[in-house]
Write a protein that holds these residues in place. Structure first.
Motif, PDB file in Angstrom:
ATOM      1  N   ASP A 113       0.836  -1.206   0.000  1.00 16.30           N
ATOM      2  CA  ASP A 113       0.000   0.000   0.000  1.00 16.30           C
ATOM      3  C   ASP A 113       0.868   1.252   0.000  1.00 16.30           C
ATOM      4  OD1 ASP A 113      -2.344  -1.407  -0.071  1.00 16.30           O
ATOM      5  OD2 ASP A 113      -2.716  -1.321   2.089  1.00 16.30           O
ATOM      6  N   SER A 114       1.969   1.185   0.752  1.00 17.16           N
ATOM      7  CA  SER A 114       2.883   2.315   0.785  1.00 17.16           C
ATOM      8  C   SER A 114       3.474   2.555  -0.592  1.00 17.16           C
ATOM      9  CB  SER A 114       3.993   2.058   1.794  1.00 17.16           C
ATOM     10  OG  SER A 114       4.968   3.068   1.723  1.00 17.16           O
ATOM     11  N   GLY A 115       3.811   1.489  -1.278  1.00 11.96           N
ATOM     12  CA  GLY A 115       4.338   1.618  -2.634  1.00 11.96           C
ATOM     13  C   GLY A 115       3.298   2.196  -3.569  1.00 11.96           C
ATOM     14  N   ARG A 116       2.048   1.764  -3.408  1.00 12.41           N
ATOM     15  CA  ARG A 116       0.972   2.288  -4.235  1.00 12.41           C
ATOM     16  C   ARG A 116       0.767   3.770  -3.919  1.00 12.41           C
ATOM     17  NH1 ARG A 116      -4.753  -0.605  -4.093  1.00 12.41           N
ATOM     18  NH2 ARG A 116      -3.680  -1.407  -2.302  1.00 12.41           N
ATOM     19  N   ASP A 117       0.804   4.085  -2.615  1.00 16.27           N
ATOM     20  CA  ASP A 117       0.667   5.486  -2.220  1.00 16.27           C
ATOM     21  C   ASP A 117       1.841   6.303  -2.745  1.00 16.27           C
ATOM     22  OD1 ASP A 117      -1.668   4.865  -0.945  1.00 16.27           O
ATOM     23  OD2 ASP A 117      -0.785   4.791   1.081  1.00 16.27           O
ATOM     24  N   THR A 118       3.035   5.728  -2.695  1.00 16.89           N
ATOM     25  CA  THR A 118       4.218   6.417  -3.200  1.00 16.89           C
ATOM     26  C   THR A 118       4.093   6.648  -4.700  1.00 16.89           C
ATOM     27  OG1 THR A 118       5.563   5.373  -1.495  1.00 16.89           O
ATOM     28  CG2 THR A 118       6.734   6.300  -3.366  1.00 16.89           C
ATOM     29  N   SER A 119       3.578   5.656  -5.383  1.00 14.41           N
ATOM     30  CA  SER A 119       3.392   5.787  -6.825  1.00 14.41           C
ATOM     31  C   SER A 119       2.385   6.901  -7.126  1.00 14.41           C
ATOM     32  CB  SER A 119       2.909   4.470  -7.409  1.00 14.41           C
ATOM     33  OG  SER A 119       2.633   4.597  -8.768  1.00 14.41           O
ATOM     34  N   ALA A 120       1.319   6.941  -6.352  1.00 11.82           N
ATOM     35  CA  ALA A 120       0.310   7.990  -6.557  1.00 11.82           C
ATOM     36  C   ALA A 120       0.913   9.351  -6.235  1.00 11.82           C
ATOM     37  CB  ALA A 120      -0.908   7.727  -5.687  1.00 11.82           C
ATOM     38  N   ALA A 121       1.708   9.417  -5.143  1.00 12.91           N
ATOM     39  CA  ALA A 121       2.342  10.688  -4.780  1.00 12.91           C
ATOM     40  C   ALA A 121       3.331  11.117  -5.852  1.00 12.91           C
ATOM     41  CB  ALA A 121       3.039  10.546  -3.428  1.00 12.91           C
ATOM     42  N   LEU A 122       4.059  10.182  -6.411  1.00 10.65           N
ATOM     43  CA  LEU A 122       5.020  10.487  -7.473  1.00 10.65           C
ATOM     44  C   LEU A 122       4.294  11.022  -8.706  1.00 10.65           C
ATOM     45  CD1 LEU A 122       8.016  10.356  -8.226  1.00 10.65           C
ATOM     46  CD2 LEU A 122       7.634   8.048  -9.040  1.00 10.65           C
ATOM     47  N   GLN A 123       3.172  10.395  -9.048  1.00  8.98           N
ATOM     48  CA  GLN A 123       2.363  10.862 -10.175  1.00  8.98           C
ATOM     49  C   GLN A 123       1.881  12.282  -9.911  1.00  8.98           C
ATOM     50  OE1 GLN A 123       2.938   8.945 -12.772  1.00  8.98           O
ATOM     51  NE2 GLN A 123       1.063   9.638 -13.736  1.00  8.98           N
ATOM     52  N   GLU A 124       1.444  12.530  -8.679  1.00  9.31           N
ATOM     53  CA  GLU A 124       0.946  13.858  -8.321  1.00  9.31           C
ATOM     54  C   GLU A 124       2.072  14.883  -8.382  1.00  9.31           C
ATOM     55  OE1 GLU A 124      -1.071  15.951  -4.459  1.00  9.31           O
ATOM     56  OE2 GLU A 124      -1.498  13.827  -4.797  1.00  9.31           O
ATOM     57  N   MET A 125       3.272  14.484  -7.907  1.00  3.54           N
ATOM     58  CA  MET A 125       4.414  15.402  -7.961  1.00  3.54           C
ATOM     59  C   MET A 125       4.790  15.706  -9.412  1.00  3.54           C
ATOM     60  SD  MET A 125       6.790  14.273  -4.683  1.00  3.54           S
ATOM     61  CE  MET A 125       8.144  13.944  -5.709  1.00  3.54           C
ATOM     62  N   LYS A 126       4.722  14.723 -10.272  1.00  6.78           N
ATOM     63  CA  LYS A 126       5.023  14.951 -11.683  1.00  6.78           C
ATOM     64  C   LYS A 126       4.011  15.934 -12.276  1.00  6.78           C
ATOM     65  CE  LYS A 126       7.278  10.610 -12.918  1.00  6.78           C
ATOM     66  NZ  LYS A 126       7.171   9.369 -13.711  1.00  6.78           N
ATOM     67  N   GLN A 127       2.756  15.708 -11.906  1.00  5.50           N
ATOM     68  CA  GLN A 127       1.704  16.590 -12.401  1.00  5.50           C
ATOM     69  C   GLN A 127       1.945  18.016 -11.905  1.00  5.50           C
ATOM     70  OE1 GLN A 127      -0.628  15.856 -14.607  1.00  5.50           O
ATOM     71  NE2 GLN A 127      -1.552  17.887 -14.522  1.00  5.50           N
ATOM     72  N   GLN A 128       2.271  18.182 -10.623  1.00  2.00           N
ATOM     73  CA  GLN A 128       2.529  19.508 -10.064  1.00  2.00           C
ATOM     74  C   GLN A 128       3.762  20.133 -10.708  1.00  2.00           C
ATOM     75  OE1 GLN A 128       2.810  19.099  -5.831  1.00  2.00           O
ATOM     76  NE2 GLN A 128       0.577  18.970  -5.545  1.00  2.00           N
TER      77      GLN A 128
END
Length: 150
Positions: A113-128
């Motif tokens: 779940d942490s990896g999935r959350d990290t992946s989502a956070a990474l996607q969000e950071m890329k978007q930002q």
């Protein structure tokens, strides 16, 4: 006289301890009743003494055996509860293994779940980051544009 009396004659007198005829006992000493009784009594006393000695040995052996059994009982007193201890330890070991297995699985799920959350956070950071780059380009474009209008 009857035929029975002819075949089995009845002796006229009952024989005594000492025979009147000493032909076959001439070289032997005669023993009196008192001597015989004393001899038999002596043998009986010896047999009684041997029996008492044997009884003493048996009693000593039983006493030693009883002492050994008491020592063995003391030694085995700890072993009596061993069966329950083994069963209890086995059950606790199974519970511990199940608990460890559940903890490992929970850790793995948490990491996933942490990896999935990290992946989502990474996607969000890329978007930002992309949006920030666009804003930066707009700011640069606006800075260039007012210089040209002034």
């Amino acid at each position: 006289m009857s035929e029975y009396g002819k075949l089995f004659p009845i002796p006229s007198a009952v024989p005594r301890d000492k025979s009147k005829i000493n032909a076959d006992t001439a070289t032997m000493n005669d023993i009196t009743r008192e001597e015989l009784n004393a001899l038999l009594e002596n043998h009986q006393l010896k047999a009684d003494a041997r029996l008492k000695e044997f009884e003493g040995r048996v009693a000593d052996g039983l006493l030693k055996m009883d002492h050994s059994l008491q020592l063995l009982d003391k030694d085995l007193s700890g072993v009596r509860g061993l069966k329950g201890t083994i069963i209890l330890n086995s059950v606790l070991s199974v519970i511990a293994i199940v608990g460890i297995s559940i903890a490992v699985m929970a850790y793995g799920v948490a990491n996933f779940d942490s990896g999935r959350d990290t992946s989502a956070a990474l996607q969000e950071m890329k978007q930002q980051s992309f949006e920030t780059r666009q804003l930066l380009e707009q700011v640069k474009a606006q800075q260039k544009a007012p210089h040209g209008n002034q």
